[in-house]
Design a protein around this motif. Structure first.
Motif, PDB file in Angstrom:
ATOM      1  N   ILE A  32     -22.217   9.662 -19.661  1.00 42.62           N
ATOM      2  CA  ILE A  32     -23.435   9.898 -19.208  1.00 42.62           C
ATOM      3  C   ILE A  32     -24.737   9.445 -19.751  1.00 42.62           C
ATOM      4  O   ILE A  32     -25.649   8.859 -18.988  1.00 42.62           O
ATOM      5  CB  ILE A  32     -23.421  11.663 -19.549  1.00 42.62           C
ATOM      6  CG1 ILE A  32     -22.526  12.433 -18.755  1.00 42.62           C
ATOM      7  CG2 ILE A  32     -24.821  12.249 -19.209  1.00 42.62           C
ATOM      8  CD1 ILE A  32     -22.521  13.933 -19.048  1.00 42.62           C
ATOM      9  N   VAL A  33     -24.789   9.103 -20.897  1.00 39.85           N
ATOM     10  CA  VAL A  33     -25.768   8.359 -21.732  1.00 39.85           C
ATOM     11  C   VAL A  33     -25.985   7.124 -21.121  1.00 39.85           C
ATOM     12  O   VAL A  33     -27.049   6.589 -20.676  1.00 39.85           O
ATOM     13  CB  VAL A  33     -25.558   8.280 -22.976  1.00 39.85           C
ATOM     14  CG1 VAL A  33     -26.450   7.449 -23.821  1.00 39.85           C
ATOM     15  CG2 VAL A  33     -25.613   9.658 -23.723  1.00 39.85           C
ATOM     16  N   ALA A  46     -28.895   3.127 -17.591  1.00 39.14           N
ATOM     17  CA  ALA A  46     -28.788   2.377 -16.439  1.00 39.14           C
ATOM     18  C   ALA A  46     -29.724   3.101 -15.244  1.00 39.14           C
ATOM     19  O   ALA A  46     -30.371   2.190 -14.691  1.00 39.14           O
ATOM     20  CB  ALA A  46     -27.468   2.380 -15.853  1.00 39.14           C
ATOM     21  N   LEU A  47     -29.885   4.527 -15.310  1.00 36.60           N
ATOM     22  CA  LEU A  47     -30.505   5.198 -14.255  1.00 36.60           C
ATOM     23  C   LEU A  47     -31.811   5.490 -14.739  1.00 36.60           C
ATOM     24  O   LEU A  47     -32.576   6.015 -14.242  1.00 36.60           O
ATOM     25  CB  LEU A  47     -29.621   6.116 -13.369  1.00 36.60           C
ATOM     26  CG  LEU A  47     -28.570   5.506 -12.551  1.00 36.60           C
ATOM     27  CD1 LEU A  47     -27.751   6.782 -12.068  1.00 36.60           C
ATOM     28  CD2 LEU A  47     -28.904   4.601 -11.716  1.00 36.60           C
ATOM     29  N   SER A  85     -33.061   1.216 -24.865  1.00 34.18           N
ATOM     30  CA  SER A  85     -32.585   1.975 -25.937  1.00 34.18           C
ATOM     31  C   SER A  85     -31.450   3.117 -25.664  1.00 34.18           C
ATOM     32  O   SER A  85     -30.519   3.096 -26.677  1.00 34.18           O
ATOM     33  CB  SER A  85     -33.762   3.106 -26.516  1.00 34.18           C
ATOM     34  OG  SER A  85     -34.884   2.144 -27.168  1.00 34.18           O
ATOM     35  N   ASN A  86     -31.407   3.517 -24.453  1.00 30.89           N
ATOM     36  CA  ASN A  86     -30.348   4.574 -24.186  1.00 30.89           C
ATOM     37  C   ASN A  86     -29.084   3.724 -23.772  1.00 30.89           C
ATOM     38  O   ASN A  86     -27.767   3.931 -24.331  1.00 30.89           O
ATOM     39  CB  ASN A  86     -30.482   5.436 -22.979  1.00 30.89           C
ATOM     40  CG  ASN A  86     -31.409   6.609 -23.436  1.00 30.89           C
ATOM     41  OD1 ASN A  86     -31.538   7.047 -24.546  1.00 30.89           O
ATOM     42  ND2 ASN A  86     -32.380   7.070 -22.508  1.00 30.89           N
ATOM     43  N   LEU A  87     -29.111   2.443 -23.402  1.00 30.77           N
ATOM     44  CA  LEU A  87     -28.133   1.583 -23.322  1.00 30.77           C
ATOM     45  C   LEU A  87     -27.380   1.401 -24.553  1.00 30.77           C
ATOM     46  O   LEU A  87     -26.147   1.307 -24.864  1.00 30.77           O
ATOM     47  CB  LEU A  87     -28.366   0.424 -22.471  1.00 30.77           C
ATOM     48  CG  LEU A  87     -28.672   0.686 -20.878  1.00 30.77           C
ATOM     49  CD1 LEU A  87     -29.205  -0.808 -20.270  1.00 30.77           C
ATOM     50  CD2 LEU A  87     -27.247   0.874 -20.092  1.00 30.77           C
ATOM     51  N   TRP A 140     -34.937   9.989 -22.907  1.00 34.78           N
ATOM     52  CA  TRP A 140     -34.942   9.976 -21.662  1.00 34.78           C
ATOM     53  C   TRP A 140     -35.915  10.774 -20.815  1.00 34.78           C
ATOM     54  O   TRP A 140     -36.637  10.549 -20.092  1.00 34.78           O
ATOM     55  CB  TRP A 140     -33.443  10.394 -20.938  1.00 34.78           C
ATOM     56  CG  TRP A 140     -33.085  10.585 -19.923  1.00 34.78           C
ATOM     57  CD1 TRP A 140     -33.258   9.845 -18.790  1.00 34.78           C
ATOM     58  CD2 TRP A 140     -32.877  11.843 -19.013  1.00 34.78           C
ATOM     59  NE1 TRP A 140     -33.072  10.369 -17.488  1.00 34.78           N
ATOM     60  CE2 TRP A 140     -32.907  11.409 -17.645  1.00 34.78           C
ATOM     61  CE3 TRP A 140     -33.036  13.255 -19.287  1.00 34.78           C
ATOM     62  CZ2 TRP A 140     -32.590  12.740 -16.767  1.00 34.78           C
ATOM     63  CZ3 TRP A 140     -32.410  14.108 -18.527  1.00 34.78           C
ATOM     64  CH2 TRP A 140     -32.322  13.859 -17.323  1.00 34.78           C
ATOM     65  N   VAL A 141     -35.924  12.113 -21.605  1.00 39.31           N
ATOM     66  CA  VAL A 141     -36.852  13.171 -20.954  1.00 39.31           C
ATOM     67  C   VAL A 141     -38.273  12.639 -21.302  1.00 39.31           C
ATOM     68  O   VAL A 141     -39.311  12.792 -20.423  1.00 39.31           O
ATOM     69  CB  VAL A 141     -36.875  14.580 -21.564  1.00 39.31           C
ATOM     70  CG1 VAL A 141     -35.477  14.976 -21.059  1.00 39.31           C
ATOM     71  CG2 VAL A 141     -36.746  14.536 -22.976  1.00 39.31           C
TER      72      VAL A 141
END
Length: 425
Positions: free
Chosen positions: A30-31, A37-38, A67-69, A111-112
């Motif tokens: 999910i992350v 990626a999205l 960062s999230n990747l 993300w948010v």
């Protein structure tokens, strides 16, 4: 001769299971996909200092997608380690689970915030607000632990919090002394618990039914007295003084940690003391050993001379005192008056914290902080204009609890004899 050596390994491998590594793999995916990626290419800005700090920390700026990747890759690594440990018939350590959860929360925040109209929040304010909102949850969860470690299901935490809030407001208003209101709140919580103990232990009534009935009873009684007494003369009966915020000189000005640990009301400081005292009493004293024995195997405890029902009775009463003090937070710290259903279902969230924290005071404390964090975050998400519905954060505590109870993030088992009345033969 070789078969006995193989058998334990087979049994352990089966007991480890694949739920934990599978769950970690799903969240890591999910992350990587949704948050990474999205996700947004904008940066998330996090303020680390607030007004009055001794020194100012620079703002933390994290690019959303990159960062999230990176975080997702670390989470995938932990998930891979979980699969390796499973194949080796070894469970994944609790530290890895905590690290994985912290990474997921950080990724979700990035993300948010990066996708919001105003991609900036005060991380210091978010954490300080979470600690404040967690206060009644911590007291409620400690009450649940005190009861359930002794073998009594405490569904009445909501009623204990509500009774404490009402009594604190009433006594505090009539005496104009917030500390007398605080003491009265503990007495009110004890009275609710006495009813729970009397019917569930002495008269062997179903503990869950008694707890539900008590919640309804306290809700109806406080609502009736609020309408007929408090609203008739609010100045006399519903205007308690507030407990002051006590700042520890020097320490309260430390960025991030200062407002959380050293800038609290009396109830806030009592929260930290209560967590430490309950943990030490349960796991480091003879009394705690007896309580846990009563909750795990009451017949064996009775054989050793422990008074099972007396121990349960006193533990339920002590739990009520703790929850009542937590309820006073609503009317002596948060607001200056009592309203109907002011506890807002937080007793049930506290019960969720008991389960998620695995009936351990420190675990329940951390779970309550997580739930307070989610509660505070839903307000901030509305302010910064994120597309994520704030209601999603409101249901997070319950989703997390479902995961914990289902064993998706590790085994969660309560005391063996919880909910079972003990009748001495």
């Amino acid at each position: 001769m070789t078969q006995p050596a193989v058998l334990p390994t087979t049994v352990v491998a089966h007991s480890v299971g694949k739920k934990v590594p599978l769950t970690l793999s799903v969240f890591a995916a999910i992350v990587l996909v949704c948050f990474g990626a999205l996700g947004s290419t904008a940066s998330a800005h996090f303020g680390l200092s607030s007004a009055g700090d001794a020194f100012t920390l620079p703002e933390l700026v994290l690019p959303g997608r990159i960062s999230n990747l990176i975080i997702g890759l670390f989470m995938a690594g932990i998930a891979a380690l979980a699969w390796v440990r499973r194949n080796q018939a070894r469970p994944l350590g609790r530290g890895w689970i905590i690290a994985f959860a912290a990474l997921f929360v950080l990724s979700f925040l990035i993300w948010v915030v990066s996708g919001a109209r105003t991609p900036s929040i005060s991380l210091a304010g978010l954490l300080a607000g979470a600690a404040v909102l967690a206060v009644p949850l911590v007291f409620g969860s400690l009450s649940g632990i005190m009861c359930e470690r002794a073998g009594v299901v405490n569904i009445a935490i909501e009623g204990q919090l509500l009774g404490g809030a009402f009594t604190a407001a009433l006594v505090g208003s009539m005496t104009q002394n917030a500390y007398l209101g605080l003491i009265a709140a503990g007495v009110a919580g004890a009275l609710v618990s006495l009813v729970l103990a009397l019917f569930s232990i002495k008269y062997v009534v179903n503990q869950i039914i008694v707890g539900v009935v008590l919640n309804v009873l306290v809700s109806g009684l406080t609502g009736f007295l609020f309408t007929t007494v408090m609203q008739a003369d609010a100045e006399l009966y519903n205007h308690p003084p507030r407990l002051p915020i006590i700042e520890i000189p020097g320490l309260s000005a430390i960025p991030i940690l200062g407002p959380i640990l050293f800038k609290q009301s009396v109830i806030g400081y009592l929260m930290y003391i209560a967590v430490a005292v309950v943990w030490y009493a349960l796991f480091k004293t003879r009394w705690g050993l007896r309580v846990r024995a009563v909750g795990e195997h009451p017949k064996a405890a009775d054989t050793l001379g422990i008074k099972v029902n007396a121990t349960r009775f006193w533990n339920v009463t002590l739990g009520g005192i703790i929850a009542g003090i937590g309820g006073s937070f609503f009317t002596l710290v948060a607001v200056e008056s009592f309203t109907k259903e002011i506890s807002g279902g937080r007793g049930f969230i506290a019960l969720a914290a008991v389960i998620f924290g695995r009936w351990n005071p420190i675990g329940a404390f951390l779970a309550a902080l997580l739930f307070g964090f989610a509660d505070n975050l839903q307000v901030i998400l509305t302010i910064i204009g994120t597309p994520v519905p704030s209601q999603f954060m409101a249901m997070m505590p319950y989703l997390v609890t479902i995961f914990a109870v289902a064993g998706l993030v590790g085994r969660s088992r309560g005391p063996a004899a919880v909910g079972e009345p003990y009748l001495k033969e």
